[in-house]
Scaffold this motif. Structure first.
Motif, PDB file in Angstrom:
ATOM      1  N   LYS A  75       0.848  -1.195   0.000  1.00  0.00           N
ATOM      2  CA  LYS A  75       0.000   0.000   0.000  1.00  0.00           C
ATOM      3  C   LYS A  75       0.879   1.239   0.000  1.00  0.00           C
ATOM      4  O   LYS A  75       1.726   1.411   0.879  1.00  0.00           O
ATOM      5  N   ILE A  76       0.694   2.080  -1.005  1.00  0.00           N
ATOM      6  CA  ILE A  76       1.366   3.369  -1.037  1.00  0.00           C
ATOM      7  C   ILE A  76       0.496   4.319  -0.222  1.00  0.00           C
ATOM      8  O   ILE A  76      -0.588   4.714  -0.644  1.00  0.00           O
ATOM      9  N   VAL A  77       0.971   4.653   0.968  1.00  0.00           N
ATOM     10  CA  VAL A  77       0.152   5.403   1.918  1.00  0.00           C
ATOM     11  C   VAL A  77      -0.005   6.857   1.489  1.00  0.00           C
ATOM     12  O   VAL A  77      -1.105   7.418   1.496  1.00  0.00           O
ATOM     13  N   ASP A  78       1.104   7.489   1.141  1.00  0.00           N
ATOM     14  CA  ASP A  78       1.039   8.885   0.720  1.00  0.00           C
ATOM     15  C   ASP A  78       2.245   9.248  -0.128  1.00  0.00           C
ATOM     16  O   ASP A  78       3.225   8.504  -0.223  1.00  0.00           O
ATOM     17  N   LEU A  79       2.139  10.398  -0.765  1.00  0.00           N
ATOM     18  CA  LEU A  79       3.203  10.979  -1.581  1.00  0.00           C
ATOM     19  C   LEU A  79       3.498  12.359  -1.019  1.00  0.00           C
ATOM     20  O   LEU A  79       2.576  13.158  -0.804  1.00  0.00           O
ATOM     21  N   THR A  80       4.765  12.630  -0.760  1.00  0.00           N
ATOM     22  CA  THR A  80       5.159  13.948  -0.257  1.00  0.00           C
ATOM     23  C   THR A  80       6.069  14.634  -1.268  1.00  0.00           C
ATOM     24  O   THR A  80       7.008  14.025  -1.782  1.00  0.00           O
ATOM     25  N   ILE A  81       5.766  15.887  -1.558  1.00  0.00           N
ATOM     26  CA  ILE A  81       6.619  16.697  -2.434  1.00  0.00           C
ATOM     27  C   ILE A  81       7.478  17.580  -1.545  1.00  0.00           C
ATOM     28  O   ILE A  81       6.961  18.400  -0.774  1.00  0.00           O
ATOM     29  N   PHE A 116       7.909   8.707  -0.875  1.00  0.00           N
ATOM     30  CA  PHE A 116       6.774   7.788  -0.772  1.00  0.00           C
ATOM     31  C   PHE A 116       6.801   7.062   0.573  1.00  0.00           C
ATOM     32  O   PHE A 116       7.859   6.645   1.038  1.00  0.00           O
ATOM     33  N   THR A 117       5.632   6.892   1.172  1.00  0.00           N
ATOM     34  CA  THR A 117       5.481   6.052   2.352  1.00  0.00           C
ATOM     35  C   THR A 117       4.802   4.763   1.907  1.00  0.00           C
ATOM     36  O   THR A 117       3.711   4.802   1.326  1.00  0.00           O
ATOM     37  N   ILE A 118       5.466   3.625   2.166  1.00  0.00           N
ATOM     38  CA  ILE A 118       5.022   2.348   1.621  1.00  0.00           C
ATOM     39  C   ILE A 118       4.825   1.345   2.755  1.00  0.00           C
ATOM     40  O   ILE A 118       5.723   1.125   3.561  1.00  0.00           O
ATOM     41  N   LYS A 119       3.652   0.735   2.800  1.00  0.00           N
ATOM     42  CA  LYS A 119       3.348  -0.287   3.809  1.00  0.00           C
ATOM     43  C   LYS A 119       3.304  -1.650   3.122  1.00  0.00           C
ATOM     44  O   LYS A 119       2.595  -1.829   2.135  1.00  0.00           O
ATOM     45  N   GLU A 146      12.108   3.813 -12.349  1.00  0.00           N
ATOM     46  CA  GLU A 146      13.162   3.621 -11.354  1.00  0.00           C
ATOM     47  C   GLU A 146      12.814   2.463 -10.417  1.00  0.00           C
ATOM     48  O   GLU A 146      11.684   2.338  -9.943  1.00  0.00           O
ATOM     49  N   MET A 147      13.828   1.624 -10.197  1.00  0.00           N
ATOM     50  CA  MET A 147      13.668   0.537  -9.234  1.00  0.00           C
ATOM     51  C   MET A 147      13.691   1.109  -7.824  1.00  0.00           C
ATOM     52  O   MET A 147      14.606   1.834  -7.444  1.00  0.00           O
ATOM     53  N   ILE A 148      12.655   0.790  -7.035  1.00  0.00           N
ATOM     54  CA  ILE A 148      12.598   1.244  -5.645  1.00  0.00           C
ATOM     55  C   ILE A 148      13.274   0.228  -4.736  1.00  0.00           C
ATOM     56  O   ILE A 148      14.036   0.583  -3.841  1.00  0.00           O
ATOM     57  N   GLY A 149      12.989  -1.078  -4.961  1.00  0.00           N
ATOM     58  CA  GLY A 149      13.680  -2.090  -4.173  1.00  0.00           C
ATOM     59  C   GLY A 149      12.787  -3.260  -3.801  1.00  0.00           C
ATOM     60  O   GLY A 149      11.640  -3.380  -4.241  1.00  0.00           O
ATOM     61  N   THR A 150      13.331  -4.143  -2.971  1.00  0.00           N
ATOM     62  CA  THR A 150      12.638  -5.313  -2.460  1.00  0.00           C
ATOM     63  C   THR A 150      12.401  -5.120  -0.968  1.00  0.00           C
ATOM     64  O   THR A 150      13.315  -4.715  -0.247  1.00  0.00           O
ATOM     65  N   PHE A 151      11.180  -5.398  -0.515  1.00  0.00           N
ATOM     66  CA  PHE A 151      10.804  -5.090   0.863  1.00  0.00           C
ATOM     67  C   PHE A 151      10.130  -6.293   1.515  1.00  0.00           C
ATOM     68  O   PHE A 151       9.284  -6.943   0.909  1.00  0.00           O
ATOM     69  N   SER A 152      10.514  -6.559   2.754  1.00  0.00           N
ATOM     70  CA  SER A 152       9.838  -7.594   3.531  1.00  0.00           C
ATOM     71  C   SER A 152       8.717  -6.943   4.333  1.00  0.00           C
ATOM     72  O   SER A 152       8.748  -5.743   4.602  1.00  0.00           O
ATOM     73  N   PRO A 153       7.712  -7.715   4.721  1.00  0.00           N
ATOM     74  CA  PRO A 153       6.623  -7.140   5.526  1.00  0.00           C
ATOM     75  C   PRO A 153       7.129  -6.727   6.895  1.00  0.00           C
ATOM     76  O   PRO A 153       7.972  -7.397   7.489  1.00  0.00           O
ATOM     77  N   TYR A 158       7.739   1.758   5.203  1.00  0.00           N
ATOM     78  CA  TYR A 158       9.012   2.201   4.632  1.00  0.00           C
ATOM     79  C   TYR A 158       8.845   3.618   4.089  1.00  0.00           C
ATOM     80  O   TYR A 158       7.763   4.016   3.660  1.00  0.00           O
ATOM     81  N   VAL A 159       9.949   4.364   4.080  1.00  0.00           N
ATOM     82  CA  VAL A 159       9.959   5.701   3.482  1.00  0.00           C
ATOM     83  C   VAL A 159      11.028   5.699   2.395  1.00  0.00           C
ATOM     84  O   VAL A 159      12.199   5.405   2.666  1.00  0.00           O
ATOM     85  N   HIS A 160      10.623   5.979   1.167  1.00  0.00           N
ATOM     86  CA  HIS A 160      11.558   5.964   0.042  1.00  0.00           C
ATOM     87  C   HIS A 160      11.675   7.360  -0.557  1.00  0.00           C
ATOM     88  O   HIS A 160      10.671   7.975  -0.915  1.00  0.00           O
TER      89      HIS A 160
END
Length: 206
Positions: A75-81, A116-119, A146-153, A158-160
């Motif tokens: 889940k992409i929680v939010d986008l911050t500029i 990006f905040t990613i859950k 762009e590759m963001i990465g691999t994430f475990s639960p 996460y903040v990218h």
């Protein structure tokens, strides 16, 4: 969204990256059968140091809450500029992925980057990739991948941080833009698609 020179370079770079990725997709590495988080931990339960290391990767997540063989829930929680001389603009992701128009306004010629905040829940998400295509009056002006990465639960999101960019400037750069943003993983699962418009103005919106 830099100046014209930057756009040409970025578009060429994006095209080159896509060509490279197309070539790579033809070579598939045969991996073993997919294992759940629970199975990964059970596999090394007798190795205390390895078990603790794997548990640390999960960020304190209670494995009892993880379902076996569930697809990763991303889940992409939010986008911050984040921009110079401006308070951070935190944009909540709307249900359905279609923000109201315009979703935000940028000042011409400003340096900024996205955050990006990613859950991530249920399972590991591999190769999460961000793509963003922008059009102005029907003409494609940006194609960013762009590759963001691999994430475990884990419990905490996460903040990218994305690389810094610069908005174009000048009278022809101002106006309304249409954009499509996607977050897709290595299994070609699309976890979010956003279709929205934004504006570039001479100054920040009041």
């Amino acid at each position: 969204m830099g100046d014209d020179g930057d756009k040409t370079e970025k578009s060429a770079s994006a095209s080159s990256t896509q060509d490279d990725m197309s070539d790579e997709e033809e070579i598939r590495i045969q991996l073993g059968p997919k294992m759940s988080i629970r199975e990964h931990l059970e596999k090394d339960k007798d190795d205390e140091s390895l078990r603790r290391w794997k548990q640390q990767l999960l960020g304190g997540l209670d494995v009892a809450d993880v379902k076996d063989h569930e697809e990763p829930d991303v889940k992409i929680v939010d986008l911050t500029i984040v921009a110079e001389d401006r308070l951070d603009m935190v944009l909540e992701i709307p249900e359905g992925g279609n923000p109201k128009s315009p979703w935000f306004t940028l000042k011409e010629g400003c340096k900024y980057h996205l955050r990006f905040t990613i859950k991530v829940s249920n399972d590991i998400v591999c190769g999460l990739t961000y793509t963003n295509i922008v059009w102005k009056t029907g003409i494609k002006v940006e194609n960013w991948k762009e590759m963001i990465g691999t994430f475990s639960p884990q419990v905490e999101p996460y903040v990218h941080e994305m690389p810094e960019d610069t908005t174009p400037s000048g009278i022809f750069a101002r106006g309304s833009y249409h954009a499509k943003t996607k977050f897709v993983d290595d299994d070609n699962n699309c976890h979010l698609e956003l279709n929205y418009t934004f504006e570039i103005r001479k100054d920040w919106a009041s």
